[in-house]
Scaffold this active site. Structure first.
Site, PDB file in Angstrom:
ATOM      1  CB  THR A 309    -118.609 -65.059 -47.733  1.00 13.05           C
ATOM      2  OG1 THR A 309    -119.272 -65.675 -48.850  1.00 13.05           O
ATOM      3  CG2 THR A 309    -119.116 -63.657 -47.532  1.00 13.05           C
ATOM      4  CG  ASP A 310    -115.621 -70.930 -46.892  1.00 14.23           C
ATOM      5  OD1 ASP A 310    -115.979 -71.437 -47.968  1.00 14.23           O
ATOM      6  OD2 ASP A 310    -114.773 -71.456 -46.154  1.00 14.23           O
ATOM      7  CE1 TYR A 311    -120.504 -74.013 -52.555  1.00 16.50           C
ATOM      8  CE2 TYR A 311    -122.383 -73.918 -51.087  1.00 16.50           C
ATOM      9  CZ  TYR A 311    -121.829 -74.272 -52.304  1.00 16.50           C
ATOM     10  OH  TYR A 311    -122.602 -74.889 -53.258  1.00 16.50           O
ATOM     11  CB  THR A 312    -123.956 -70.601 -47.874  1.00 19.97           C
ATOM     12  OG1 THR A 312    -123.459 -71.679 -47.066  1.00 19.97           O
ATOM     13  CG2 THR A 312    -124.243 -71.101 -49.282  1.00 19.97           C
ATOM     14  CB  SER A 313    -119.889 -67.797 -44.430  1.00 19.24           C
ATOM     15  OG  SER A 313    -119.401 -66.632 -45.043  1.00 19.24           O
TER      16      SER A 313
END
Length: 772
Positions: A309-313
Site C-alpha cells: 500500500t501507500d502510506y497508511t492507505s
C-alpha cells in the site's frame, strides 16, 4: 472483403479472436500459461522458475506461525525520516519480535546493518528485512525531477539515471525503491505531476519500462540492483480539481485506454512490486479494489510480485467511508490483493483475529507471504542478509565523478527552450555583464526539487549563479540579486526590487531565475493557481521596463501560466528542478555549449481556466474550427483561445529543422500488415542539433469517439549542420487499437490521418485506410 458495418466488424473480430486469429487485448487479457509460452515480460529474469527457491520457501513457511507470517506483511518506517502523518514508536522492538518484514526510510550501510541484525540475529527464524526508500530521481546524485527527465525524450538517458540511482541506493543498504511513478497526469494543479512522465500514454509507457529496467537491471541477484515499484495503482493522476488524495471518477474506457497502459508496461518490464493509490476508483478505494489488484493485475496481466500500500492507505479506507473500522479495512485490503501494509499496522493489529473469525483465508495470507519471501530470496538476502550493507562499497560509490557527469548530461537534455526571440540565445560574446535576478538564481535548496531522497540540498547542488560564473567566458562578469520572493505571502511587496533593477540597469543581459519553491510541488502540494508565486511577476514586469534583454529561466515541477512572459521577455528556458549539477547544465545551454533538445511531456496552458488541457482531447460536436471567426455557438472561451500556450511535444533548438512531406509505402493496409511512414528531416540551421521526430495518428471515425491526435512513435536524432536523414516509422493495426464500444480491445477499419513533425501541433500529413 466487402465493406460491412462497424457493428458487424466488431462481431467479426470477436469471432476471429475466439478462433485464435487475432491477438487478445493486451491490457485486459489473461497471460499465456502453456509450458512453451514465453513469460509475459521482456526484462524480468527474476520471473524464471527456481525449484530450489520454491523448496526453500515452502520449508520456511512450514515453520512459521501465523503471527510470523503477518509480520512479513508489515512495513514500518524507521525514525530516520517520516513521509506521512504517523510514526510508530518501538519499531525496533517490533523487529526483534518478528512483527516486521520490511523497513523504509532507513539508509546508509551502517544503519541498515544495525537494523538487519535485529531481524537475523534476534528472531526465531532469522528472516532478513527488506529496506525500501523513495529513490525517485536519484539517491545521493540527484537527477532532474521525473517530469524533467521525461522532457528529454531520451529513453537510454532515463534508464541510465535509474541505473545510477540503483547503484548508489544499493550501496547504502537499500533493496527497494518506491519508483517509478507511472501515473498519467493531466492537471498541473496536482503537485505530483512532477513525479511522473506527463500526460501521454505512449511516452509514459516507454519511460515506465526504461525506469524499471534501470532500477532492476537484468539480474536481481546482483547487489547493485533494487526492486522497482510501479505506483500508484491506479488513476491517482486524475484526482478531481487537482487536489491531492481527492476522489477519482472516470469511465471504464478511460481507465483502460489512458491510465492503465503504463502500469501494464511496467508489468511487462518486470516490475517486482506495485503500490496502491490513495484514491478511489469507481467508488472503491484502490487498496480495497479486488478488480484492480486481483482481476486485472494478477489474473489478467500475470503479475507475480507483491503489492504494497501507500502510506497508511488501508487505514484511510475508514474516512473514505468504505470500511467501518480498521479491522474491516484490513480484511478488505487482504482479500482484494494487498500483500504488504505500509506503516498503518492494520495487519499487525487485526489480521490474526480476522483469520480466526474466518474472514480472511490462510491460503490468501500464505500467497502474500510467499511473494514477499521470494523477493528476499531473489535479492540474495537469505544467502547474505548484509550484502547491501558494505561501508567500503558505499564510500567508493556515492557521488562518483561519472555519476555527476551523467546528472549534468541528463539535466541538459531535459531543458526545454520555449522562446528565443531574434536568437538572443545562446548568449553572445558581447554580453560582458550578466545579471542573475530572482529567488531561484542562487538557491541550492531548490535545485534538486522534491523527493530528492538522500541528496544533499545544502552544499552539493550547483546553483544557476555558480554554473554561469564557472562557465563564463574570459572577461564576462556574472552578478546576482535576489530581487523577489516566491513566498505566497510576499505578493504585493517590493522588497529587493531596487537592488535588482539597479543591477539590471548596469548589465548587458538579465537572467530572471523564477518559478516555485521546491516544496510547492510534489505530494500534498496542489495549487489553484499556476501563476508565478509571490512577487516574481511584478519584478519581471519591472525588469522589462529597463529595456534590457530578459531571459526567463523557469524552475518548477509543473506547467506554469506564463503568457505575459511569452509575450514580453526575449527567451524562456524551462529547466524544471534540474538536480545536483543543474547550474552547470543550465549554463551549458545558455552559453551554447549544449544545444537544447528537450520537448514538453505535458501541455502548458495559457491560464488555469483551460485546465484540463492536453493534446489528445476529443473534438466535440461543435469544434471551433467549424465556426466562422468569432462564432458564438462553438466550443470556445469568450476571452482565451482554445489553444495552449505551448503544446505537448514542443521545444525549440538553436538549430532549425525542415521536414519533407510524409510518404507512405501504401495507401491501404489489412490487419497484421505493416505500414511504413517516412519523412526526411534536414538541419537547415547554422549548428549541429538534436530533434525529436514525432509521429501522431488520428482515427477519423470510430465506434466510440476518438482523440484528435495520439502519439504513436518518436525518434530522437542528431544532425550536423546541413545534414539530412530519412526517418521511418512502422505501424500495424495493433498500434491503432483502443477499447471499442463493446469494451473489446482492438482496431477498427476506416480512414486515418497521420502526422510527422516537431510537436503535437505541427507536422507533415498523410492519410491511409485500414481495411477489413
Amino acid at each position: 472483403m466487402p465493406p460491412i458495418s462497424r457493428n458487424l466488424t466488431r462481431l467479426t473480430m470477436a469471432t476471429l479472436l475466439l478462433a485464435g486469429q487475432l491477438s487478445p487485448a493486451p491490457l485486459l487479457a489473461k497471460p499465456a500459461t502453456s509450458a512453451s509460452a514465453k513469460a509475459p515480460v521482456d526484462a524480468a529474469g527474476w520471473m524464471r522458475a527456481d525449484p530450489k527457491m520454491d523448496r526453500f520457501i515452502a520449508d520456511l513457511m512450514a515453520k512459521m506461525t501465523l503471527d510470523e507470517k503477518i509480520g512479513q506483511l508489515t512495513l514500518l518506517t524507521s525514525n530516520w525520516e517520516s513521509t506521512g502523518p504517523t510514526m510508530r514508536e518501538g519499531y525496533k522492538d517490533d523487529i526483534r519480535a518478528g512483527r516486521v518484514g520490511a523497513i523504509f526510510n532507513a539508509y546508509t550501510a551502517k544503519y541498515t546493518r544495525e537494523l538487519q541484525a535485529l531481524a537475523v540475529e534476534g528472531t526465531r527464524l532469522k528472516i532478513p528485512l527488506i529496506f525500501g526508500y523513495d529513490v525517485i530521481h536519484g539517491h545521493r546524485t540527484i537527477f532532474p525531477i521525473s517530469l524533467g527527465e521525461a522532457a528529454s525524450w531520451d529513453l537510454q538517458a532515463i534508464k541510465k539515471a535509474a541505473r545510477i540511482s540503483a547503484i548508489e541506493a544499493s550501496a547504502e543498504g537499500i533493496h527497494w525503491t518506491f519508483s517509478p511513478m507511472v501515473d498519467i497526469a493531466r492537471d498541473p494543479r496536482w503537485g505530483r505531476i512532477s513525479e511522473g512522465a506527463g500526460e501521454d500514454v505512449y511516452l509514459g509507457s516507454l519511460i515506465a519500462k526504461a525506469r524499471v529496467r534501470g532500477y532492476q537491471g537484468e539480474d536481481l541477484s546482483r547487489p547493485d540492483t533494487i526492486l522497482a515499484t510501479a505506483k500508484h495503482f491506479a488513476a491517482y493522476g486524475a484526482a478531481q480539481a487537482g487536489r491531492d488524495y481527492h476522489t477519482v471518477d472516470m469511465s471504464e474506457r478511460t481507465l483502460r485506454d489512458i491510465y492503465l497502459p503504463p502500469f501494464k508496461a511496467a508489468t511487462d518490464a518486470g516490475a517486482a512490486t506495485f503500490m496502491t493509490s490513495f484514491n478511489e476508483v469507481d467508488g472503491v478505494p484502490a487498496s480495497g479494489s479486488r478488480y484492480l489488484l486481483t482481476d486485472v493485475l494478477r489474473e489478467k496481466w500475470g503479475f507475480k510480485g507483491f503489492v504494497v500500500t501507500d502510506y497508511t492507505s488501508i487505514n484511510e479506507m475508514v474516512p473514505h467511508g468504505y470500511s467501518a473500522d480498521l479491522k474491516q479495512a484490513g480484511e478488505q485490503a487482504m482479500n482484494a490483493g494487498v500483500d504488504m501494509d505500509m506503516q498503518g499496522a492494520v495487519y499487525m493489529e487485526n489480521l490474526a483475529k480476522s483469520v480466526a473469525e474466518g474472514k480472511v483465508d490462510t491460503a490468501r495470507i500464505d500467497a502474500a507471504v510467499k511473494s514477499i519471501l521470494e523477493m528476499k530470496y531473489r535479492l540474495g538476502l537469505f544467502d547474505d542478509p548484509y550484502r547491501y550493507a558494505d561501508e567500503k562499497r558505499e564510500k567508493a560509490t556515492i557521488y562518483k565523478p561519472e555519476f555527476l557527469d551523467a546528472a549534468r548530461d541528463v539535466a541538459r537534455k531535459s531543458i526545454v527552450l520555449l522562446k528565443n526571440k531574434d536568437n538572443v540565445l545562446p548568449l553572445a560574446a558581447t554580453a560582458k555583464s550578466i545579471a542573475v535576478i530572482g529567488p531561484l538564481g542562487n538557491s541550492k535548496d531548490d535545485m534538486i526539487g522534491s523527493w530528492s531522497a538522500a541528496g544533499d540540498r545544502k552544499t552539493r547542488p550547483i546553483t544557476l549563479l555558480e554554473g554561469l560564473q564557472a562557465g563564463a567566458p574570459k572577461g564576462t562578469t556574472v552578478a546576482y540579486a535576489k530581487g523577489a520572493s516566491y513566498a505566497f505571502e510576499d505578493a504585493g511587496k517590493q522588497d529587493g526590487f531596487a537592488e535588482a533593477l539597479a543591477l539590471a540597469a548596469k548589465s548587458d543581459v538579465v537572467i530572471a531565475a523564477m518559478g516555485e519553491r521546491w516544496d510547492m510541488t510534489g505530494e500534498a502540494a496542489s495549487r489553484t493557481s499556476l501563476d508565478l508565486p509571490g512577487n516574481q511577476q511584478a519584478l519581471l514586469e519591472a525588469l522589462k521596463r529597463t529595456g534590457k534583454p530578459i531571459i526567463l529561466v523557469l524552475m518548477s515541477g509543473r506547467p506554469n501560466s506564463i503568457e505575459w512572459a511569452d509575450t514580453h521577455v526575449d527567451a524562456i528556458l524551462e529547466a524544471w528542478y534540474p538536480g545536483t549539477m543543474g547550474g552547470h547544465a543550465i549554463a551549458d545551454v545558455l552559453y551554447g555549449d549544449y544545444n537544447p533538445s528537450g520537448k514538453l511531456p505535458v501541455t502548458f496552458p495559457r491560464n488555469v481556466g483551460q485546465v484540463p488541457i492536453h493534446y489528445d482531447m476529443k473534438n466535440t460536436g461543435r469544434p471551433i474550427e467549424l465556426g466562422a471567426p468569432g462564432a458564438k455557438y462553438v466550443s470556445r472561451y469568450l476571452n482565451t483561445p482554445n489553444t495552449p500556450l505551448y503544446p505537448f511535444g514542443f521545444g525549440l533548438s538553436y538549430a532549425s529543422f525542415a521536414y519533407s512531406p510524409v510518404t507512405l509505402n501504401k495507401a491501404k493496409i489489412r490487419p497484421g500488415e505493416p505500414l511504413t511512414a517516412s519523412v526526411t528531416v534536414t538541419n537547415s540551421g547554422a549548428r549541429a542539433g538534436e530533434e525529436v521526430v514525432q509521429l501522431y495518428v488520428r482515427d477519423l471515425v470510430g465506434s466510440v469517439t476518438r482523440p484528435v491526435k495520439e502519439l504513436k512513435g518518436f525518434e530522437k536524432i542528431s544532425l550536423k549542420k546541413g545534414e539530412k536523414r530519412t526517418i521511418r516509422f512502422t505501424l500495424t493495426d495493433a498500434d491503432l487499437a483502443f477499447t471499442r464500444q463493446d469494451m473489446s480491445w482492438g482496431s477498427e477499419p476506416g480512414q486515418y490521418t497521420l502526422w510527422i513533425g516537431p510537436s503535437s501541433a505541427t507536422g507533415s500529413e498523410a492519410s491511409f485506410e485500414l481495411t477489413e
